[in-house]
Design a protein around this motif. Structure first.
Motif, short mmCIF file in Angstrom:
data_model
loop_
_atom_site.label_atom_id
_atom_site.label_comp_id
_atom_site.label_asym_id
_atom_site.label_seq_id
_atom_site.Cartn_x
_atom_site.Cartn_y
_atom_site.Cartn_z
N LYS A 11 0.84 -1.19 0.00
CA LYS A 11 0.00 0.00 0.00
C LYS A 11 0.88 1.24 0.00
CE LYS A 11 -3.78 -2.24 2.50
NZ LYS A 11 -4.64 -2.22 3.72
N THR B 49 -3.24 16.24 -1.56
CA THR B 49 -3.23 16.18 -3.02
C THR B 49 -3.11 17.58 -3.64
OG1 THR B 49 -5.66 16.25 -3.14
CG2 THR B 49 -4.60 14.07 -3.05
N LEU C 266 1.19 11.10 -7.24
CA LEU C 266 0.26 10.05 -7.65
C LEU C 266 0.27 9.84 -9.15
CD1 LEU C 266 -2.56 11.05 -5.20
CD2 LEU C 266 -1.46 8.80 -5.26
N GLU D 238 1.14 6.26 -10.83
CA GLU D 238 0.27 5.56 -11.77
C GLU D 238 0.99 5.25 -13.08
OE1 GLU D 238 -3.47 7.44 -12.37
OE2 GLU D 238 -4.18 7.07 -10.32
N GLU E 141 -1.24 -0.86 -4.29
CA GLU E 141 -2.51 -0.18 -4.07
C GLU E 141 -2.21 1.28 -3.73
OE1 GLU E 141 -6.39 -0.25 -1.06
OE2 GLU E 141 -4.83 -1.78 -0.90
N LEU E 142 -2.76 2.20 -4.51
CA LEU E 142 -2.51 3.63 -4.31
C LEU E 142 -3.68 4.26 -3.55
CD1 LEU E 142 -1.16 4.59 -7.86
CD2 LEU E 142 0.11 3.77 -5.86
N ALA F 19 -4.96 7.95 -1.53
CA ALA F 19 -4.74 9.37 -1.27
C ALA F 19 -5.69 9.84 -0.17
CB ALA F 19 -4.97 10.20 -2.53
N LEU G 48 -7.00 10.73 -11.65
CA LEU G 48 -6.22 9.68 -11.00
C LEU G 48 -7.08 8.43 -10.92
CD1 LEU G 48 -4.70 11.82 -8.09
CD2 LEU G 48 -3.55 11.13 -10.20
N ARG H 127 -6.48 5.25 -10.96
CA ARG H 127 -6.05 4.04 -10.23
C ARG H 127 -5.87 4.31 -8.73
NH1 ARG H 127 -0.76 2.31 -13.19
NH2 ARG H 127 -0.61 1.04 -11.29
N THR H 128 -6.22 5.49 -8.29
CA THR H 128 -6.01 5.87 -6.89
C THR H 128 -7.33 5.83 -6.13
OG1 THR H 128 -4.16 7.31 -7.47
CG2 THR H 128 -5.23 7.72 -5.36
N ARG H 129 -7.29 5.24 -4.94
CA ARG H 129 -8.46 5.24 -4.05
C ARG H 129 -8.39 6.48 -3.17
NH1 ARG H 129 -9.62 2.90 1.17
NH2 ARG H 129 -7.63 1.78 1.17
#
Length: 442
Positions: free
Chosen positions: A5, A11, A19, A23, A32-33, A35, A69, A71-73
């Protein structure tokens, strides 16, 4: 095995570009990305004065994270503490609930908050200027004061409501007073001939700073032309002067004079986010100590970038880099690449960046700039300034350009909505956890 992680706190410029780099550098299943930020957008702070001046819609400076973004959670909340040994981060979400996030790699990019000084009345009566709510409130407040001034029967009240004081003649304060003066001039022009309407000479803008010149942190060749533009529009520029006390009806200055006013805007500067102190991370004057790879000294897997990181400047004898968007953006991108390298994708690199110059938009067709340290003013500087912002923005470029064209052809819309209450923009609330990352410009 579970994917490692990677947690990015904040941000702003640094966090967003970290980020983006992650990515790009990491295969889809490599990590796992995550923010942490209290809003779902990254704020392009340099254009906030144009929001306050009514020439840009606030949505144009807010670039949505979920569409950029992919692919970022995103966790909507504010980081309140970091435990490097347990590899956890404490977060308070937007509804005030606490939670703990685990991480294998951490990039701290929470940015900065408004720098407060121990001056009586500033926290209670001065307005901050580092977020969208503050910019919106200021625009509405200024236009409201114009209307209330025209309705006032008392000449003293009329003059006080039409007087606006900006403290801090750096980049933000200088641009803000230029945009604000332009907005009020257009508002008065639209009211010309109406009963009780203010004359142009009745509306006063003051710019104060303890420095001996406007834009003290930039090339001196930009200071003179910028001041000349402001003074040609009637702005009262007072150097080596600041506020000694602020009340709800006046500003007392360090030279002993009193300025009756209902508006004091605080643009004195920023300081690193209090998260640094709260987490006990190694720091130097409030900024996290990192090496040239942006890794935090003595802590495995922890990186920092942007305003809260004391990054050694290769071109300035190893002194910490200044708190600028240029450095934050590039440091964030490098932090992302180096974290990817620590996971086996790419090579670790060292931070090196020489300032490319700065741009200061003074509204209308006026600006000053020093691209590659070549001083420009007027229309050439304006073209450079607008081009720079369009290139630097992480999104919304077409919309911003369209609004600039509309503003040029038809003038700005001077209208107030009253959407933001004063209680939400008090300087005394600057360090509240819910406000920290919203106001971060890094």
């Amino acid at each position: 095995m579970a994917k490692p992680k990677v947690l990015v706190v904040g941000t702003g410029f640094a966090g967003f570009h970290a980020l983006k780099s992650l990515e790009k550098a990491l295969p889809r299943d490599a990590a796992e990305l995550i923010a942490v930020n209290p809003t779902d957008y990254t704020l392009y702070v340099p254009l906030l004065p144009e929001v306050a001046g009514g020439s840009l819609d606030p949505r144009r400076v807010a670039v949505p994270l979920r569409s950029t973004l992919k692919r970022t959670r995103l966790v909507l909340g504010t980081a309140t503490g970091i435990d490097p040994e347990a590899r956890t981060c404490s977060v308070v979400d937007v509804e005030g609930r606490g939670r703990v996030l685990e991480w294998d790699r951490l990039i701290v990019t929470a940015g900065s908050v408004t720098r407060m000084l121990s001056i009586p009345g500033v926290g209670e009566h001065a307005l901050g200027f580092k977020s969208v709510p503050e910019a919106l409130y200021l625009r509405d407040h200024v236009l409201r004061q114009i209307e209330l001034a025209e309705q006032a029967d008392d000449p003293a009240e009329r003059a006080a409501r039409a007087t606006f004081v900006v403290v801090g003649a750096g980049y933000t304060g200088t641009e803000l007073v230029a945009q604000g003066q332009r907005m009020t001039a257009e508002a008065l022009r639209a009211r010309r001939g109406a009963p009780g309407a203010l004359r142009p000479d009745e509306c006063r803008w003051l710019l104060l700073d303890m420095a001996d010149r406007v834009l003290p942190g930039l090339d001196p060749r930009m200071s003179g032309p910028a001041r000349k533009v402001l003074e040609s529009r009637g702005v009262d520029v007072r150097m080596k002067t600041s506020v000694a006390e602020v009340t709800d009806t006046c500003a007392r200055l360090t030279d002993g004079s009193e300025i009756p006013t209902r508006t004091v805007v605080w643009c004195v500067g920023v300081r690193p986010d209090p998260l640094v102190e709260a987490s006990g991370l190694p720091e130097e004057r409030g900024r996290i100590v990192v090496d040239t790879s942006l890794a935090v000294r003595g802590l495995d897997g922890v990186y920092a970038a942007g305003d809260l990181a004391a990054v050694p400047d290769h071109y300035n004898q190893g002194k910490p880099t200044p708190m600028t968007a240029q450095h934050a953006q590039r440091q964030g991108a490098l932090a992302g690449r180096n974290v990817a390298a620590s996971l086996g994708h790419g090579q670790v690199r060292r931070y090196k960046h020489r300032d490319l110059g700065f741009v200061v938009d003074l509204a209308g067709m006026d600006a000053v700039a020093d691209p590659l340290h070549v001083p420009l003013r007027g229309v050439p500087a304006k073209i450079v300034a607008r081009g720079y912002h369009l290139l630097a923005m992480p999104g919304n470029r077409v919309r911003v350009a369209a609004e600039w064209i509309a503003d040029l052809l038809s003038g700005r819309q001077v209208v107030q909505f009253g959407l933001v209450p004063r209680e939400g923009v008090r300087l005394s609330d600057a360090d509240r956890p819910g406000n920290r990352v919203v106001k971060a410009g890094s």
